[in-house]
Design an enzyme around this catalytic site. Structure first.
Site, PDB file in Angstrom:
ATOM      1  N   CYS A 285      -8.465  37.339 -33.241  1.00 22.04           N
ATOM      2  CA  CYS A 285      -7.146  37.823 -32.801  1.00 22.04           C
ATOM      3  C   CYS A 285      -6.136  36.627 -32.498  1.00 22.04           C
ATOM      4  O   CYS A 285      -4.981  36.917 -32.710  1.00 22.04           O
ATOM      5  CB  CYS A 285      -7.627  38.094 -31.137  1.00 22.04           C
ATOM      6  SG  CYS A 285      -8.191  36.779 -30.100  1.00 22.04           S
ATOM      7  N   HIS A 342      -8.304  37.437 -25.139  1.00 22.33           N
ATOM      8  CA  HIS A 342      -7.730  37.954 -26.394  1.00 22.33           C
ATOM      9  C   HIS A 342      -6.304  37.621 -26.295  1.00 22.33           C
ATOM     10  O   HIS A 342      -5.714  37.234 -25.315  1.00 22.33           O
ATOM     11  CB  HIS A 342      -7.796  39.722 -25.983  1.00 22.33           C
ATOM     12  CG  HIS A 342      -7.379  40.585 -27.210  1.00 22.33           C
ATOM     13  ND1 HIS A 342      -7.684  40.166 -28.684  1.00 22.33           N
ATOM     14  CD2 HIS A 342      -6.383  41.273 -27.361  1.00 22.33           C
ATOM     15  CE1 HIS A 342      -7.019  40.981 -29.356  1.00 22.33           C
ATOM     16  NE2 HIS A 342      -6.282  41.710 -28.370  1.00 22.33           N
ATOM     17  N   ASP A 365       0.190  43.974 -30.502  1.00 19.33           N
ATOM     18  CA  ASP A 365      -1.135  43.487 -30.630  1.00 19.33           C
ATOM     19  C   ASP A 365      -1.430  43.845 -32.263  1.00 19.33           C
ATOM     20  O   ASP A 365      -1.709  45.064 -32.346  1.00 19.33           O
ATOM     21  CB  ASP A 365      -2.102  43.998 -29.848  1.00 19.33           C
ATOM     22  CG  ASP A 365      -3.505  43.082 -29.924  1.00 19.33           C
ATOM     23  OD1 ASP A 365      -3.597  42.271 -30.938  1.00 19.33           O
ATOM     24  OD2 ASP A 365      -4.095  43.431 -29.109  1.00 19.33           O
TER      25      ASP A 365
END
Length: 693
Positions: A285, A342, A365
């Protein structure tokens, strides 16, 4: 005639102006458009703002006279330029440029042989590479190309940002910090965004050209690049390679045929590798987010990297994280999870599709978690919509809302098959949401931008308005068994240490309980690994009494289990079968890494050798094998990191290395240092470097 550098030589006939050469005035335009760092090999400008070119007429040309000489300009972008799509525009010089559309004005010197033309692009023009052509009564002369970007300095641009300090941080800054770890041990890791490195802006535009929407309808796609909402959503899909030939392949387990995500030090190497050979292995991530930030800033969209600690992954879209356990505390089913952290990005823009209330930061994202409209992408979702629980607004607001504000339920399955909820929390998700501070290497907590204070009336009202759960906020501590975990002070990798579970009986009667205390390796995405510690006891708990159970975590046992994330999850569970009272406590240990000592030897001057000396003390009770140091810095080390291999380092001994490099650019930069070995991986540090001419 030949073409030299940015000067384009051409001739016209008849009554037209006879242009000897065109000077694109790259240096002056770049200074005015905050694009100096792109270099002087090409013209890069920002939309909605005038730039100037100079036409040098030949001695035999007719004289240019303002208002009397007829000519027009054509600007075109994309493979199929069309006026209907705003990818082809024709305009003629007038008295002055206009802020709201493509326009031009022209003036000449006393001789009438040098014509300075000011061209202003529309603040709503599609971004991309444009050709500029002079049209004199059908006689067309190519004047060259320029790249047009979004413009955070232009009040009429959708990405306009009022603060100059924020523009410097979110558009111009080439290096920053990405936060990782756990909410109790937050660590900022350095990253080189490098959006102004040679060739990067072309690669960023190539990413858009590889977008499946461009392949299926190039005209519509290029026209839509006027909208930062569209571009941001396209980048969210293209930074991962799940549905296309995007930039990064995600991997959370096996890295044998690629680069471990922790080894990357900047975006430039990843983007260049993608441009040469396709999807790059591997990303997680923080890598996906950092590359997305680079591309966004390169294209002119203000962008920041954001880390959410205790990040919920809600797979069934009910905005509740449900975790199921058996009576021994082992997970038995359910796809919902909570990641220790995250990382995603926020981009700054207006939202005319939602209303001005929802302007500002928008979350997207690029890490592939769930599909959106059939594609692995997420966002952009307005932070205002997330905070207010407006889950009906696009894009993907419910999923991001759950990431930062889902409630959590832990349920145990009894031998009868019945599920009993033994733990619930409204406060364990979305903690210490972090980004780098403006103009400083410090962490800024932006949790308040994503949600109201945990436990506040506003936060619960938002949750109910979003129809998550129809429950009242618990106030105070309920009677019953209460369980908590206390960690040790110093937990450096290589050491052995103890952690403790404390059980308190707040009931009026004595309770007989079984207390289980165990530790498992865990990855940052919440995936559990092997058991690395276990302890249990049957306790008789008189009213008001507290008991302590210790758990020793020994290096020899946890070392084979942990990943390069250096995370251990400790869990304590107590069960009173008589009253069917379950309690669970959980904490994540972030093992401390040894520090890298960095010392620069010599003076930092352009094209002069400079040495960096690096040291790291091996804290492990065993040797480190395959040890190496690597350095990377924009304008310091070239296009790739420089590595020094030093072999093995004994237990409690120091790893040392020296690397010589030659800075190529004067000014302030940052030198990143990475240490890697078989047992300690991806240890990072950095130092500021000021290079003199």
């Amino acid at each position: 005639m030949t073409m030299r550098d940015q000067d384009f030589l051409c001739f016209c006939i008849g009554t037209a102006l006879d242009i000897e050469r065109c000077d694109l005035n790259i240096k002056g335009n770049h200074s005015n458009h905050h694009t100096e760092l792109f270099g002087e090999k090409r013209l890069v400008v920002r939309r909605g703002q005038p730039f100037s070119i100079v036409l040098h007429l030949s001695s035999s040309s007719k004289e240019f006279k303002v208002g009397e000489t007829n000519f027009m300009f054509d600007v075109e972008t994309g493979p199929l330029p069309r006026r209907e799509s705003d990818t082809k525009v024709t305009f003629s010089p007038q008295a002055s440029t206009v802020d709201t559309e493509w326009s031009a004005s022209a003036a000449t010197d006393a001789s009438g042989r040098t014509v300075t033309v000011s061209i202003s692009s529309s603040p709503k023009a599609p971004i991309g590479v444009y050709t500029l052509t002079l049209d004199q009564l059908g006689q067309k002369t190519s004047l060259g190309q320029f790249t047009l970007l979004f413009n955070a300095w232009c009040p009429d641009d959708a990405v306009y940002m009022k603060s100059e300090e924020k523009r410097k941080e979110y558009v111009l800054a080439q290096h920053g910090l990405v936060y990782r770890g756990s909410q109790k041990r937050i660590k900022g890791k350095p990253w080189n965004f490098g959006q102004f490195e040679p060739g990067i802006v072309d690669i960023c535009l190539k990413i858009l050209d590889n977008n499946p929407k461009f392949v299926s309808d190039a005209d519509k796609d290029v026209s839509s690049r006027s909208d930062p909402i569209y571009v941001t959503r396209a980048l969210s899909a293209m930074i991962n390679s799940n549905d296309d030939q995007g930039v990064l392949v995600g991997e959370w387990a096996e890295f044998s045929d690629g680069t471990h995500p922790g080894l990357w030090m900047g975006s430039g190497e990843i983007l260049r590798q993608w441009a040469e050979s396709g999807p790059v292995r591997y990303g997680q991530c923080w890598v996906f987010a950092a590359v997305a930030c680079t591309v966004s800033r390169a294209l002119g969209i203000p962008c920041r990297v954001v880390t959410n600690f205790g990040s919920a992954h809600d797979t069934n879209a009910n905005l509740v994280i449900e975790r199921f356990y058996d009576e021994n505390g082992d997970r038995i089913s359910g796809d919902d999870s909570i990641w220790n952290f995250h990382v995603w990005v926020d981009s700054w823009m207006t939202r005319p599709d939602l209303g001005s209330k929802f302007d500002g930061w928008q979350t997207s994202d690029p890490t592939p978690q769930e599909t959106s409209d059939g594609v692995f992408c997420c966002g952009p979702a307005s932070l205002c919509a997330i905070k207010e629980g407006e889950v009906g607004l696009k894009y993907d607001t419910p999923f991001i809302f759950a990431e930062v504000n889902a409630d959590v339920e832990d349920l145990v399955q009894l031998s009868t098959g019945q599920f009993v909820m033994f733990s619930e929390s409204t406060k364990s998700v979305g903690c210490f949401i972090s980004t780098k501070a403006v103009g400083a290497n410090e962490r800024r907590d932006i949790t308040h931008q994503y949600k109201y204070p945990e436990g506040s009336k506003e936060e619960r009202e938002v949750y109910e308005r979003a129809q998550h759960r129809n429950m009242l906020l618990q106030r105070g501590e309920k009677p019953g068994l209460h369980l908590k975990i206390k960690l040790a002070e110093n937990m450096i990798v290589g050491s052995s240490f103890e952690v403790y579970a404390f059980l308190t009986n707040n009931c009026m009667d004595t309770r007989n309980c079984k207390l289980i205390f165990y530790a498992r390796a865990v990855s940052y995405n919440g995936k559990l690994g092997d058991l690395c510690g276990f302890s249990s006891d049957n306790l008789e708990m008189p009213s008001g009494e507290e008991r302590r159970l210790s758990l020793k975590l020994e290096y020899q046992r946890y070392e084979p289990a942990i990943t390069s994330d250096l995370l251990i999850q400790v869990s304590a569970i107590t069960f009173d079968k008589e009253t069917v009272d379950f309690q669970k406590a959980e904490k994540t240990i972030v093992l401390d890494e040894p520090d890298i000592g960095i010392k620069l030897v010599g003076e930092a001057r352009v094209n002069q050798p400079l040495t960096v000396e690096m040291t790291l003390l091996n804290p492990l009770p065993e040797p480190l094998l395959s040890c190496s140091f690597a350095i990377d810095g924009i304008g310091l080390t070239g296009s790739k990191p420089i590595t020094a291999t030093i072999g093995s380092v004994g237990a409690n001994e120091a790893a040392k290395a020296s690397i010589e490099f030659k800075p190529t650019v004067a000014g302030s930069s940052v030198l990143l240092v990475n240490f890697d070995s078989d047992k300690l991986k991806n240890i990072k540090n950095f130092t500021d470097v000021v290079v003199e001419e």
